[in-house]
Design an enzyme around this catalytic site. Structure first.
Site, PDB file in Angstrom:
ATOM      1  N   HIS A 183      15.441 -34.646 -14.937  1.00  0.00           N
ATOM      2  CA  HIS A 183      14.788 -35.294 -13.795  1.00  0.00           C
ATOM      3  C   HIS A 183      13.355 -34.800 -13.607  1.00  0.00           C
ATOM      4  O   HIS A 183      12.862 -34.760 -12.479  1.00  0.00           O
ATOM      5  CB  HIS A 183      15.611 -35.055 -12.532  1.00  0.00           C
ATOM      6  N   LYS A 225      10.569 -13.170 -14.610  1.00  0.00           N
ATOM      7  CA  LYS A 225      10.164 -11.966 -15.362  1.00  0.00           C
ATOM      8  C   LYS A 225       8.983 -12.278 -16.254  1.00  0.00           C
ATOM      9  O   LYS A 225       8.018 -11.527 -16.321  1.00  0.00           O
ATOM     10  CB  LYS A 225      11.312 -11.430 -16.240  1.00  0.00           C
ATOM     11  N   ASN A 233      -1.066   1.101   6.157  1.00  0.00           N
ATOM     12  CA  ASN A 233      -0.268   0.184   5.343  1.00  0.00           C
ATOM     13  C   ASN A 233       0.333  -0.833   6.304  1.00  0.00           C
ATOM     14  O   ASN A 233       1.067  -0.468   7.210  1.00  0.00           O
ATOM     15  CB  ASN A 233       0.841   0.977   4.629  1.00  0.00           C
ATOM     16  N   GLY A 234      -0.019  -2.106   6.129  1.00  0.00           N
ATOM     17  CA  GLY A 234       0.522  -3.143   7.021  1.00  0.00           C
ATOM     18  C   GLY A 234      -0.572  -4.127   7.386  1.00  0.00           C
ATOM     19  O   GLY A 234      -1.626  -4.173   6.739  1.00  0.00           O
ATOM     20  N   GLU A 281       5.793 -12.796 -14.276  1.00  0.00           N
ATOM     21  CA  GLU A 281       5.295 -11.565 -13.651  1.00  0.00           C
ATOM     22  C   GLU A 281       4.519 -10.695 -14.624  1.00  0.00           C
ATOM     23  O   GLU A 281       3.480 -10.151 -14.275  1.00  0.00           O
ATOM     24  CB  GLU A 281       6.471 -10.725 -13.118  1.00  0.00           C
ATOM     25  N   CYS A 329       0.843  -1.188   0.000  1.00  0.00           N
ATOM     26  CA  CYS A 329       0.000   0.000   0.000  1.00  0.00           C
ATOM     27  C   CYS A 329       0.886   1.248   0.000  1.00  0.00           C
ATOM     28  O   CYS A 329       1.979   1.253   0.562  1.00  0.00           O
ATOM     29  CB  CYS A 329      -0.956   0.107   1.193  1.00  0.00           C
ATOM     30  N   GLU A 367      15.608 -16.139 -13.178  1.00  0.00           N
ATOM     31  CA  GLU A 367      15.170 -14.747 -13.293  1.00  0.00           C
ATOM     32  C   GLU A 367      14.375 -14.528 -14.591  1.00  0.00           C
ATOM     33  O   GLU A 367      13.363 -13.823 -14.594  1.00  0.00           O
ATOM     34  CB  GLU A 367      16.401 -13.824 -13.219  1.00  0.00           C
ATOM     35  N   LYS A 409       5.331  -3.750  -5.881  1.00  0.00           N
ATOM     36  CA  LYS A 409       6.786  -3.603  -5.968  1.00  0.00           C
ATOM     37  C   LYS A 409       7.453  -3.820  -4.622  1.00  0.00           C
ATOM     38  O   LYS A 409       8.518  -4.405  -4.525  1.00  0.00           O
ATOM     39  CB  LYS A 409       7.099  -2.205  -6.483  1.00  0.00           C
ATOM     40  N   ARG A 423       3.174   0.386  -5.316  1.00  0.00           N
ATOM     41  CA  ARG A 423       3.036  -0.342  -4.050  1.00  0.00           C
ATOM     42  C   ARG A 423       1.703  -1.082  -3.937  1.00  0.00           C
ATOM     43  O   ARG A 423       1.478  -1.811  -2.979  1.00  0.00           O
ATOM     44  CB  ARG A 423       3.159   0.640  -2.870  1.00  0.00           C
ATOM     45  N   TRP A 450      -2.983  -2.416  -1.678  1.00  0.00           N
ATOM     46  CA  TRP A 450      -2.717  -3.786  -2.101  1.00  0.00           C
ATOM     47  C   TRP A 450      -3.428  -4.650  -1.061  1.00  0.00           C
ATOM     48  O   TRP A 450      -3.048  -4.673   0.108  1.00  0.00           O
ATOM     49  CB  TRP A 450      -1.218  -4.075  -2.114  1.00  0.00           C
TER      50      TRP A 450
HETATM   51  C1  G6P Z   1       8.556  -7.977  -5.014  1.00  0.00           C
HETATM   52  C2  G6P Z   1       8.920  -7.294  -6.315  1.00  0.00           C
HETATM   53  C3  G6P Z   1      10.158  -7.947  -6.906  1.00  0.00           C
HETATM   54  C4  G6P Z   1      11.299  -7.936  -5.895  1.00  0.00           C
HETATM   55  C5  G6P Z   1      10.887  -8.561  -4.563  1.00  0.00           C
HETATM   56  C6  G6P Z   1      11.926  -8.311  -3.495  1.00  0.00           C
HETATM   57  O1  G6P Z   1       8.126  -9.261  -5.278  1.00  0.00           O
HETATM   58  O2  G6P Z   1       7.844  -7.348  -7.232  1.00  0.00           O
HETATM   59  O3  G6P Z   1      10.546  -7.239  -8.069  1.00  0.00           O
HETATM   60  O4  G6P Z   1      12.384  -8.639  -6.420  1.00  0.00           O
HETATM   61  O5  G6P Z   1       9.662  -7.983  -4.110  1.00  0.00           O
HETATM   62  O6  G6P Z   1      11.959  -6.933  -3.226  1.00  0.00           O
HETATM   63  P1  G6P Z   1      13.205  -6.142  -2.680  1.00  0.00           P
HETATM   64  O7  G6P Z   1      12.750  -4.705  -2.686  1.00  0.00           O
HETATM   65  O8  G6P Z   1      13.466  -6.634  -1.297  1.00  0.00           O
HETATM   66  O9  G6P Z   1      14.341  -6.377  -3.596  1.00  0.00           O
END
Ligand code: G6P
Length: 611
Positions: free
Chosen positions: A507, A488, A99-100, A491, A2, A484, A606, A27, A73
């Site tokens: 496997h 990506k 937020n929390g 996501e 949030c 990664e 994020k 956020r 969120w």
């Molecule tokens: C969320 C974001 C990712 C990020 C992860 C860890 O899932 O969408 O992009 O890698 O959090 O976040 P940080 O800010 O701790 O790297």
């Protein structure tokens, strides 16, 4: 997660709050709301994004010099108008954003229901707000005292902003576990989950700490602990310009951030790496070199993309420094009673510096005596402040939800750190040390050359965008890059994708291979190259579609692959900084071709400040 914004001062509050919320949408974007105080409270809220709220309140009375705003969120309660913040208390006289997560909300809710309270939302936040109002009424105290009493009772995480009709100039704010920045202006104050809402108004900010309460008025900022003792606010100068959080002509933040990488990696190396002199300057490493080089073990704690950077660092540090490394998901580490001994070093990797699981994992480890080294992007963030030492990635604000430039910044920092420790330890030859310094210095230029050649990746994306599944395979330093690449794609295109070590594919995942399965090989020239070429053959023999990221000059892989993308040669330790770039672009193009808002993909946020 949030995003929260607040303003009190001489300007119109609403435009500041709405612009701030747009900057904080990374956020969360399940619902948006604002509360304004002008001859009473006016609360406007709507399911959806900030733009949906704006459309919905055209023509409404938005005049006020004080207000709070929230972009959500969802945690407790589905995304809906009624679960949107701000919430109003039972009397209608208080409005609050949160937020929390209030973990013991159910018990408090029951107590309040027994007293006759009714709730209009499913949120934990509304419970906290009414709890505060109830305390104020029963104890006949002021709102500040009621907030203090309530916060001592709640468990969980919060950043709250509260306004009240009885005191129309004041915002009461408090934090534990969720970030809060207060911008100090002339006759005005700004509040935000980060500094982006206040950038054009002030460069002077106060980062509020856990268990602190702020009483914010146009001309006054009072900071107290929950014991009602005053704390002197520590003002930090912001080193960030507005342009850094704007799209600058790109269609999406994600694309801008991918294309910024030559300069963000350069910014990360600048002032640290001097290949000509054969030196790396990193105060955080130098000042703690004994602790680092004599570490019995290094534990890397992170989430998401940052965890992938940690996996690569494991390979690099073990290879160069000969120190055992373990890489932990922060969410697992914090709950599984890990063994942390004196002499262990914890490296925390985080773009935002606010990820709840990482933060709490570190707090526990720190309390057990561990030495914490933070590799963080967001300056002044909670993880940066909690760390004993650290190195910023200097990637600038990252706004696209899918992390790109922060990841390459993390790799650059971790490589330099490993090289510095290895040099101090004597576990690297002078020749190899110098070679890696030279190669690191060349990375920005090589990344720029990859970014000049995106047509081929757009073509590949168009060819495979309708696939239902993808497999990403790599070996050694490129195995985490396969993870990664898969993350990506998941996501921002919503295509199911798995990353796997190329050999381990036999496997299990090989059972998925047929003529419809695209398999992306991260197969740059390294000591495993012949092995991964054999894995390509295995996929080809089963009619899978092979897409290969290869090193320029590789003549064999193209003969087995359906599609190839070449990148400049680099030592295998450095190669991930290059091989990740085409995978970022591939997922970007697939996502946009599918019409997905890649900057704000569904369900994600994020900065994950809930556990
Ligand atoms: C969320 C974001 C990712 C990020 C992860 C860890 O899932 O969408 O992009 O890698 O959090 O976040 P940080 O800010 O701790 O790297």
């Amino acid at each position: 997660m949030c995003g929260i914004v607040g303003y009190t001062g001489h300007r119109e509050a609403y435009p500041i709050i709405i612009t701030g919320l747009k900057r904080l949408e990374y956020r969360g974007y399940d619902s948006t709301g604002v509360a304004l105080l002008n001859n009473g409270l006016k609360v406007y809220k709507k399911k959806g994004r900030v733009a949906d709220l704006e459309e919905n309140i055209i023509g409404k009375d938005l005049h006020a010099h004080i207000g709070i705003g929230h972009t959500r969120w969802a945690t407790h309660g589905e995304p809906s108008d009624r679960n949107a913040h701000p919430h109003q208390s039972a009397s209608g006289k208080l409005a609050m954003i949160h937020n929390g997560i209030i973990e013991n909300y159910a018990q408090i809710k029951k107590e309040l229901e027994n007293k006759g309270y009714h709730f209009t939302s499913d949120t934990d936040s509304e419970v906290l707000l009414n709890f505060i109002e109830d305390i104020q009424q029963n104890n006949e105290c002021d709102l500040e005292e009621a907030v203090r009493v309530a916060l001592k009772r709640v468990t969980g995480a919060y950043c709250i902003l509260l306004i009240a009709e009885e005191d129309p100039n004041t915002i009461i704010a408090a934090r534990k576990g969720s970030p809060l920045v207060i911008g100090v202006g002339k006759g005005e104050h700004f509040l935000g989950s980060d500094a982006s809402p206040m950038l054009e108004y002030t460069k002077e900010v106060v980062y509020v700490n856990d268990y602190e309460l702020a009483i914010v008025r146009p001309d006054e900022l009072i900071l107290k602990n929950l014991g009602n003792e005053k704390i002197t606010p520590f003002i930090t100068k912001l080193d960030m310009e507005l342009a850094a959080i704007e799209k600058g002509g790109y269609e999406h933040f994600m694309l801008k951030e991918i294309f910024e990488q030559p300069s963000t990696i350069q910014d990360c190396l600048r002032g640290r790496l001097n290949a000509a002199a054969g030196t790396i300057t990193m105060a955080g490493v130098e000042n703690n070199i004994e602790q680092l080089k004599n570490a019995n073990r290094i534990m890397i704690v992170a989430c998401g993309t940052s965890w992938h950077a940690g996996l690569i660092a494991e390979y690099v540090i073990e290879e160069l420094c000969r120190i055992p490394v373990e890489v932990e998901y922060a969410s697992e580490f914090r709950y599984r009673n890990p063994i942390v001994n004196k002499g262990d070093v914890i490296i925390a990797i985080s773009q935002s510096g606010e990820t709840a699981d990482t933060l709490v994992a570190l707090e526990r480890a720190k309390a057990n005596g561990a030495f914490i080294f933070g590799v963080v992007n967001a300056v002044g963030s909670s993880i940066a402040r909690l760390s004993h030492a650290g190195a910023y990635t200097h990637s600038g604000p990252e706004i696209g939800v899918a992390s790109t430039k922060a990841f390459t910044g993390q790799l650059a920092v971790l490589n330099m750190m490993a090289l510095k420790i290895a040099k101090a330890k004597g576990t690297i030859t002078d020749e190899y040390y110098q070679q890696l310094l030279n190669e690191l210095q060349d990375v920005p230029e090589k990344v720029a050359s990859i970014l000049k050649n995106t047509d081929e990746l757009q073509r590949i994306a168009a060819k495979y965008k309708d696939a239902h599944d993808f497999l990403f395979l790599g070996r050694g330093y490129n195995f985490p890059i396969a993870l990664e690449g898969a993350l990506k794609l998941k996501e921002i295109s919503y295509i199911h994708a798995e990353g796997y070590p190329a050999a381990e594919m036999k496997h299990g995942p090989i059972a998925l291979v047929d003529e419809n399965l695209p398999v992306v090989f991260v197969a740059t020239k390294d000591s495993y190259h012949e092995k991964i070429v054999s894995n390509m053959q295995e996929i080809k023999a089963r009619k899978g579609k092979v897409i290969s990221i290869i090193t320029e000059g590789d003549l064999v892989s193209p003969t087995i692959s359906d599609d190839v993308f070449s990148i400049p040669p680099a030592d295998e330790l450095i190669a991930p900084l290059l091989s990740v770039i085409p995978l970022q672009l591939l997922s970007y193009y697939v996502g946009t071709l599918k019409g997905i808002d890649v900057d704000k993909p569904r369900n994600l946020a994020k900065s994950v400040t809930v556990e």
